[in-house]
Motif scaffolding. Sequence first.
Motif, PDB file in Angstrom:
ATOM      1  N   ALA A   1      -2.385   9.835  -2.000  1.00  0.00           N
ATOM      2  CA  ALA A   1      -2.435  11.357  -2.325  1.00  0.00           C
ATOM      3  C   ALA A   1      -0.833  11.615  -3.138  1.00  0.00           C
ATOM      4  O   ALA A   1      -0.933  12.691  -3.781  1.00  0.00           O
ATOM      5  N   LEU A   2      -0.107  10.733  -3.103  1.00  0.00           N
ATOM      6  CA  LEU A   2       1.042  10.681  -3.835  1.00  0.00           C
ATOM      7  C   LEU A   2       1.142  10.142  -5.224  1.00  0.00           C
ATOM      8  O   LEU A   2       0.267   9.356  -5.607  1.00  0.00           O
ATOM      9  N   THR A   3       1.830  10.813  -6.141  1.00  0.00           N
ATOM     10  CA  THR A   3       1.976   9.978  -7.504  1.00  0.00           C
ATOM     11  C   THR A   3       3.106   8.841  -7.626  1.00  0.00           C
ATOM     12  O   THR A   3       4.082   9.016  -6.578  1.00  0.00           O
TER      13      THR A   3
ATOM     14  N   ALA B   1       0.720  -1.268  -0.056  1.00  0.00           N
ATOM     15  CA  ALA B   1       0.014   0.053   0.148  1.00  0.00           C
ATOM     16  C   ALA B   1       0.870   1.179   0.106  1.00  0.00           C
ATOM     17  O   ALA B   1       2.031   1.083   0.515  1.00  0.00           O
ATOM     18  N   PHE B   2       0.349   2.466  -0.316  1.00  0.00           N
ATOM     19  CA  PHE B   2       0.930   3.611  -0.608  1.00  0.00           C
ATOM     20  C   PHE B   2      -0.134   4.458  -0.328  1.00  0.00           C
ATOM     21  O   PHE B   2      -0.881   4.397  -0.265  1.00  0.00           O
ATOM     22  N   HIS B   3       0.631   5.917  -0.091  1.00  0.00           N
ATOM     23  CA  HIS B   3      -0.425   6.858   0.458  1.00  0.00           C
ATOM     24  C   HIS B   3      -0.996   7.351  -0.964  1.00  0.00           C
ATOM     25  O   HIS B   3      -0.207   7.706  -1.956  1.00  0.00           O
TER      26      HIS B   3
ATOM     27  N   GLU C   1       6.536  10.437  -7.374  1.00  0.00           N
ATOM     28  CA  GLU C   1       7.005  10.942  -5.958  1.00  0.00           C
ATOM     29  C   GLU C   1       7.421   9.823  -4.998  1.00  0.00           C
ATOM     30  O   GLU C   1       8.158  10.042  -4.098  1.00  0.00           O
TER      31      GLU C   1
ATOM     32  N   GLN D   1      10.963   9.211  -3.214  1.00  0.00           N
ATOM     33  CA  GLN D   1      11.243   9.270  -1.838  1.00  0.00           C
ATOM     34  C   GLN D   1      11.869   7.959  -1.571  1.00  0.00           C
ATOM     35  O   GLN D   1      12.893   8.034  -0.721  1.00  0.00           O
TER      36      GLN D   1
END
Lengths: 274, 298
Positions: B89-91, B85-87, B94, B98
Amino acid sequence: MMTRILATAGTEFRIALRNRWVAIAVVLMALFALVLSAAGSAPTGDLGVDRLSVTVASLTSLAVYLVPLVALLMSFDAVAGEVERGTLPLILTYPVARVEILLGKLVAHLAVLTLAVAVGYGLAGVAAFWADPGAVSGLPALWRLGWTSVLLGATFLSAGYALSSLARRPSGAAGLAMGLWLGAVVLFDLGLLAAVVTDNGGWFTTQAFPFALLANPADAFRLYNLAASEATAAAAGVAGAANAIPLWQSAASVLIWPFAALALATAAFRKVTP
Amino acid sequence: MTSTLTISALTKTFAGEKALDAVSLTVEPGMRVALLGHNGAGKSTMMKIILGLIPYDSGEVMVCGAAPGSAAARGQVAYLPENVAFHPALTGQEQIAQYLSLRGESPKLALGLLDRVGLHQAATRRIGTYSKGMRQRVGLAQALIGKPRLLVLDEPTSGLDPVSRRDFYALLDGLAAEGASILLSSHALTEVEARTDRIVILSGGRMVASGTLADLRRMAALPVALHVTARNGHATEIERALPGAIRVGAELRLTCPQDEKLATLARITGFGDKIEDVEVVPPSLEDIYSHVSRRDGQ
Ligand SMILES: Nc1ncnc2c1ncn2[C@@H]1O[C@H](COP(=O)(O)OP(=O)(O)OP(=O)(O)O)[C@@H](O)[C@H]1O
Ligand SMILES: [Mg+2]
């Protein structure tokens, strides 16, 4: 170490921007600062102080509620939200220390808070100058309020991370954060007041009371700003005690709390197993 | 050469239930190991222990010569969690940038990595808008960062379409050829059969089988199937000569134990011209897996 913290901070700042946290915090601070400026625009000639110092005094009693609130709202989700989304296990397998993750979040959230504080206090300052050109003598007080507000925010951001780590669920963390806000900002003072009244000038009032004020970051913040400014006359609540405590003590409390809270948050975060 | 991963007698208990029971495993550089087992067998638990995410009760684990979860180990191990899973709201770009920074690499490499997993088009879109397979690919992209000595991939092909699966295994072949060790779990036995060097089967936390596919075949001692195609008119004659053969059209199917395979083949070739073709079908990984699991009472 620095690149890892900044990379995390950059990501967190983007998230805050897209979650509208930046907008919410800035608008909230600006709105309240302007309302206070408008409310405080009655003639103040009889107080013998400039308009800006009066504004700072009322901003202080505002900031003591609002800054911890905004800080806790931004931070309660920091760890619990990652646990819930399932993003925490992956990040913890990267060669990054847990304290670096927290510092990254802190830098980003503190940047948002600093921006909100700067906009809010800036507007209040402009309003004061517009009404009273003599307000320049209140500038040091406004500056002091600014940086202590940022430190107060840092304390409550870290406290929020600590609660977020302890709760491990966003709903639980939100409850704990609201509890902390009520306890530290509202009930603590009420409790102290009640204790002082029943104590009636005894040991508690003379010995324990000053330490109790210094132990609470919100009270230390208020104490420091009111004692350092000339505008104690415009203050309420604990102002009477402000004179009894040396300035360096409240300043020390304001400066030490952010680090203590970060240490607590790191300890709590280290205990989280994803 | 030193092993990338050494596990010996690893035991992990969750609230009295043994999730892992005295599991031992060694992974050499360049080796691709598949971890198989029923739901709840302990695959993910074992991977989390290797990554130092959860503590273990007893046994020994060494990852790249260091303790699991130590800074030295984390610097050399890549992980793809199950249900990555990832946030939202991020592309994609991005997020990978990180992760690159966290591994001390230039964030500018993000687009190239996303390109390698076929996500170039969507790199500047928010991950919240991605499909499941696209999120899985972001997970793969982050596992390729740097030059990990060990890749721990928990069900890496779940959610991937058939072509992406093939591309993914081709990617792994390249990494293994460069000396990376790969430990992956999967429920897709057919793809694992062809694309890994070692197979480990867990069942209820115990290791019930481990080795190359050939080792497992020998151990399971499952019968070999022989498909004999007779020339026109000879089918009935041959069927009579081969007891136990089942006739399916022009084809005769029979099975024999592993160690009688050559003798049986010799008898079949003895028919000479009457035979058109013989096909030897060894037991598949799926056969072995069900045999092992059934024997274990699962
Ligand atoms: N945090 C936990 N607390 C309690 N029990 C757990 C925990 N994590 C795993 N278990 C138990 O450990 C056992 C192994 O779980 P694990 O996730 O390793 O299975 P798995 O082999 O990965 O299964 P799947 O194929 O479904 O992914 C299961 O019985 C599970 O219920
Ligand atoms: Mg699993």
